[in-house]
Enzyme design. Structure first.
Site, PDB file in Angstrom:
ATOM      1  CG  LEU A 290      -2.139  -1.160   1.269  1.00  0.00           C
ATOM      2  CD1 LEU A 290      -2.865  -0.659   2.841  1.00  0.00           C
ATOM      3  CD2 LEU A 290      -2.659  -0.929  -0.129  1.00  0.00           C
ATOM      4  CG  ASP A 291       0.211   4.527  -3.376  1.00  0.00           C
ATOM      5  OD1 ASP A 291       1.229   2.875  -3.232  1.00  0.00           O
ATOM      6  OD2 ASP A 291      -0.509   4.922  -3.843  1.00  0.00           O
ATOM      7  NE  ARG A 292       6.725   7.238   2.610  1.00  0.00           N
ATOM      8  CZ  ARG A 292       7.620   6.830   3.523  1.00  0.00           C
ATOM      9  NH1 ARG A 292       7.307   6.830   4.494  1.00  0.00           N
ATOM     10  NH2 ARG A 292       8.519   6.591   2.922  1.00  0.00           N
TER      11      ARG A 292
END
Length: 205
Positions: A29-31
């Site tokens: 997942l993106d940050r």
């Protein structure tokens, strides 16, 4: 942080001959994106799950809050994505040289200056949802990279949440489905918008 928590919960993951940097973690997942992740407890399960993601047999649905009213209320964004030729840390829609990418969406709720959508990742390109919605003029609220410089809606981070995951158990073949409700920080943004929105049409399905 996630890896440390996983190893404390299931120490055997560290002994399963997996990637030492991301032991057991099947996808990313993106940050600033919250929600569901898939973790494998052993090498056999990880290889099988990675094949499912690559073969697009995992059903992934996100909740996203995008700017302005999104029309039509059900649709798809199909545009190739690749590394931005100017800003190398960003991704972009590239007419030539990008990898095929498809996002399907359904409007869940219309709000004042924003739309809550259910977005399904048909492909899984880096930053796909953020790039796709920004490319059609509806960037995700709170996105500091692909969003708007002057935010009209206050959000603690990008409003993007991995809401549902469905796939087949790699060992037993059992169909599995999981849901993660909005965390408190994003739910608070939504509640504030609902208080100021003049109307809330029913969901489109």
């Amino acid at each position: 942080t996630l890896v440390n928590a996983l190893l404390a919960y299931r120490p055997e993951i560290a002994r399963a001959d997996l990637d030492p940097q991301r032991p057991g973690i099947v996808h990313r997942l993106d940050r600033e994106t919250s929600g569901l992740l898939v973790v494998a407890a052993d090498r056999e399960a990880q290889v099988a799950l990675q094949a499912m993601f690559k073969g697009r047999t995992v059903h992934k649905v996100y909740l996203a809050l995008v700017y302005d009213q999104l029309l039509p209320e059900r649709g798809a964004i199909e545009a190739p994505i690749g590394r931005d030729p100017v800003h190398r840390r960003r991704m972009a829609v590239l007419p030539e040289g990008g990898r095929p990418a498809r996002t399907e969406y359904v409007v869940r709720e219309n709000l004042e200056g924003a739309t809550l959508v259910e977005a399904t990742l048909v492909t899984g390109r880096t930053h796909q949802l953020r790039v796709h919605f920004a490319s059609i003029g509806h960037p995700i609220v709170g996105d500091s990279v692909y969003g708007r410089r002057r935010e009209r809606i206050v959000a603690p981070r990008q409003f993007l949440h991995a809401w549902q995951l469905s796939f087949t158990h790699p060992m037993t073949g059992e169909p599995l489905s999981f849901t993660s409700e909005l965390p408190a920080d994003l739910a608070s943004v939504l509640a504030s918008l609902r208080e100021t929105s003049p109307h809330r049409p029913a969901r489109s399905r």
